[in-house]
Design an enzyme around this catalytic site. Sequence first.
Site, PDB file in Angstrom:
ATOM      1  N   ASP A  37       0.683  -1.185   0.108  1.00 25.10           N
ATOM      2  CA  ASP A  37       0.132   0.061   0.126  1.00 25.10           C
ATOM      3  C   ASP A  37       0.831   1.256  -0.056  1.00 25.10           C
ATOM      4  O   ASP A  37       1.970   1.360   0.738  1.00 25.10           O
ATOM      5  CB  ASP A  37      -0.796   0.148   1.205  1.00 25.10           C
ATOM      6  CG  ASP A  37      -2.327  -0.168   0.847  1.00 25.10           C
ATOM      7  OD1 ASP A  37      -2.786  -0.209  -0.376  1.00 25.10           O
ATOM      8  OD2 ASP A  37      -3.204  -0.262   1.851  1.00 25.10           O
ATOM      9  N   TRP A  38       0.446   2.511  -0.658  1.00 24.20           N
ATOM     10  CA  TRP A  38       1.226   3.651  -0.769  1.00 24.20           C
ATOM     11  C   TRP A  38       0.841   4.314   0.823  1.00 24.20           C
ATOM     12  O   TRP A  38      -0.205   4.316   0.968  1.00 24.20           O
ATOM     13  CB  TRP A  38       0.713   4.443  -2.133  1.00 24.20           C
ATOM     14  CG  TRP A  38       1.442   5.531  -2.069  1.00 24.20           C
ATOM     15  CD1 TRP A  38       0.991   7.061  -1.708  1.00 24.20           C
ATOM     16  CD2 TRP A  38       2.779   5.951  -2.462  1.00 24.20           C
ATOM     17  NE1 TRP A  38       1.982   7.782  -1.936  1.00 24.20           N
ATOM     18  CE2 TRP A  38       3.015   7.256  -2.764  1.00 24.20           C
ATOM     19  CE3 TRP A  38       3.656   4.921  -3.266  1.00 24.20           C
ATOM     20  CZ2 TRP A  38       4.064   7.995  -3.137  1.00 24.20           C
ATOM     21  CZ3 TRP A  38       4.758   5.572  -3.639  1.00 24.20           C
ATOM     22  CH2 TRP A  38       5.118   6.984  -3.916  1.00 24.20           C
ATOM     23  N   ASP A  59      16.938  -2.364  11.624  1.00 25.38           N
ATOM     24  CA  ASP A  59      17.771  -1.609  10.655  1.00 25.38           C
ATOM     25  C   ASP A  59      17.342  -0.182  10.801  1.00 25.38           C
ATOM     26  O   ASP A  59      16.608   0.460   9.769  1.00 25.38           O
ATOM     27  CB  ASP A  59      17.556  -2.074   9.122  1.00 25.38           C
ATOM     28  CG  ASP A  59      18.453  -1.411   8.121  1.00 25.38           C
ATOM     29  OD1 ASP A  59      19.370  -0.517   8.647  1.00 25.38           O
ATOM     30  OD2 ASP A  59      18.485  -1.650   7.042  1.00 25.38           O
TER      31      ASP A  59
END
Length: 289
Positions: free
Chosen positions: A95-96, A198
Amino acid sequence: MNFDLQQHIETQINQILLTDATYKWTSVGGGSINNAYKLSSGEQNYFVKTNTISVFENGFKEEVLGLEFLNKNEALVPKIIAEGRFKNAIYLVLDWIETGNKTTVFWNNFAEQLANLHQHKNHQFGLDYSNFMGQLPQKNTFFDDFTEFFIENRLKPQVVLAFNNGLLQKKHLQQFQHLYKQLPSIFPKEKPCAVHGDLWSGNFMNTIQQKAVLIDPAVYYGHREVDLAMSTLFGGFSYQFYQAYNEIYPLAIGFDNRKEFYNLYPLLIHLNLFGSSYLSSITRIISYF
């Protein structure tokens, strides 16, 4: 973007979402490893990253597992739409995420979200599968002790790789051997917890709702200070974030003196991926003792 790959991805999305939409492709920033695109259909947008099996032989499966791990441990992540392989190409569709401004409210929320992630505990340090940090394999063999986990799964594999590639010398190996003996007295004892692994400024997104969405994880059950340390390595985090986190879930005294030792791992990763420009930072840290 290869036309056949483009058509394949569009077909996969339409089959999964039960639509017959047509799409517009726009190239966007996707880091130093992958190609990335914004895929648009009307008001619906998706984020697509692609690469080849020569870089990630398992495709983006470990990334999907990492996002699922974070979601299971109550962190916000993008919804996974599709992941797969087409010929020699691999792809991941998410999803954006529409981004907003990084306000004080955002940093306070992010601190609370990260502290909540770190409250999810495990009985051992590690994970039941290996994954990646950047494009380098990351071992997650279980250990009861964090220092042993960090030395065996994080530092040693990268030190050996760097030495074999001529990026470290024998004197550096000797310094690392000495450092290994000091680390048990440096890292405070804590229970293993879920970590992003990260956490630099390129691996979160700030939503218009002032929440943090985590991306590109290198997850495992580790020491929570690895996330806080990594966040300081390249900047981009507000002082308010650290203040809020420490109010919610206080760190042991002396974190500022410890963070560089945690950051030896991402620095070694960058040394092995991008070359000797990271060596001076590494040698400065391992020369403390």
